[in-house]
Design a protein around this motif. Structure first.
Motif: not given
Length: 360
Positions: A55-59, A269-273
């Motif tokens: 995930p983006f938030q986890a670097d 991760g599993q998220q597309q921005f």
């Protein structure tokens, strides 16, 4: 009355069609109508393609994933738009939504992705005439790649996809020095070995509709040089990356792009921005030894250029200070041994040492 066989008619028709075809080496038109009009491009040759595992938030931007250079151009058009071959040839299926067309002389292959096919493998197709298929929902673009022999080629190279004009200028927005740990250093002081990165991007030549409107594109060329404040060249112009004709090997992705880079509408991760603009950081130098430069002020100039020669530069001053801030500290001298008492014949006691560690 003489009867002409059907085979002879087919051969004659094929000969007429081939005679009317443009040579494979000449410029070719766009794969969507109107053919002789420039269309918006939302993805350039060499753009970073990144799919991060974390995930983006986890670097996640520093983690693993799938990374590659974009090997074509993404031509924006509505879903369902008919797609035509840019050169005539024989079509082959790549997968359920991708086709390739090899020219009749075998010199060039064009690939079309995000297309629902209307043709079958082995079929002869004619430029600007045969419908290869229609743009697949929800992609809203057709990806076009050109392969000349065994080399992937930039379709925006002069003499290839036409008409094409670009009056925008790429921009260099940031220059950054990083130390051996990867941490950004103070921009004004450099010492020891450093990595040098620059952020640069190009602007869409024509406005792109939808969620990709205004998103950045990769410059075709990024170069840099170091001079004294007085203008004397210390490090001559050096090319960091050149996408104007072909691509670097895929294994060099993180040598061309620096960590912190990600594509437009990135996936972490599993998220597309979907509406997140990409960030394009270029590695100018890895482990540059500033100790080879005398301490003092310098200026670093980074230049970005597009396929039509439009360019801009950014100059940043920095100070090499290897004998000040980065100088190794001088070890402290041991304290002098106490002098013997007056009249004493005994030698002075040895300097105190730490007791050796005890065995367990």
């Amino acid at each position: 009355m003489r009867v002409v066989s059907r085979t002879v008619v087919v051969i004659w028709a094929l000969g007429v069609a081939l005679a009317a075809l443009p040579a494979a080496a000449s410029a070719y038109h766009w794969p969507v109508k109107p053919f002789a009009v420039q269309h918006p491009i939302r993805g350039f040759f060499g753009d970073p393609r990144t799919v991060f595992d974390d995930p983006f938030q986890a670097d996640g931007v520093d983690g693993g994933g799938a990374f590659s250079f974009h090997n074509g151009v993404d031509i924006s058009a509505p879903n369902g738009t008919a797609v035509f071959p840019v050169e005539s040839g024989i079509v082959h299926s790549i997968d359920a939504s991708a086709l390739s067309v090899k020219t009749f002389d075998g010199s060039t292959t064009f690939q079309y992705f995000h297309v629902v096919p209307d043709v079958t493998s082995g079929q002869m197709v004619i430029a600007d005439t045969t419908v290869l298929g229609h743009i697949q929902t929800p992609y809203a673009h057709v990806h076009l790649s050109e392969i000349d022999g065994m080399r992937i080629t930039n379709p925006l190279l002069p003499g290839h996809l036409a008409p094409y004009a670009d009056h925008t200028r790429p921009e260099v927005s940031l220059v950054e020095f990083r130390d051996a740990t990867g941490a950004a250093t103070a921009p004004s002081v450099v010492c020891g070995r450093v990595d040098v990165d620059a952020e640069a991007f190009d602007t869409q030549p024509l406005p792109v509709p939808g969620s990709f409107a205004g998103m950045p594109l990769a410059p075709a060329l990024v170069s840099w040089q170091v001079r004294t404040i007085g203008g004397e060249t210390i490090l001559p112009p050096t090319v960091a990356v050149d996408f104007r004709r072909t691509l670097p090997p895929g294994r060099d992705f993180w040598n061309v792009y620096a960590r912190g880079s990600y594509q437009n509408a990135p996936r972490f991760g599993q998220q597309q921005f979907e509406r997140m603009h990409g960030r394009f950081l270029y590695r100018l130098a890895s482990g540059l030894n500033s100790e080879r430069l005398p301490d003092g002020p310098y200026q670093l100039t980074v230049t970005a250029v597009d396929e039509r020669g439009n360019r801009s530069s950014l100059t940043r001053r920095f100070w090499v200070d290897n004998h000040g801030r980065c100088a190794a500290p001088t070890p402290a001298a041991p304290p002098p041994a106490p002098a013997p008492a007056p009249g004493s014949t005994e030698p002075p006691p040895p300097a105190q040492q730490a007791a050796p560690p005890q065995s367990p």
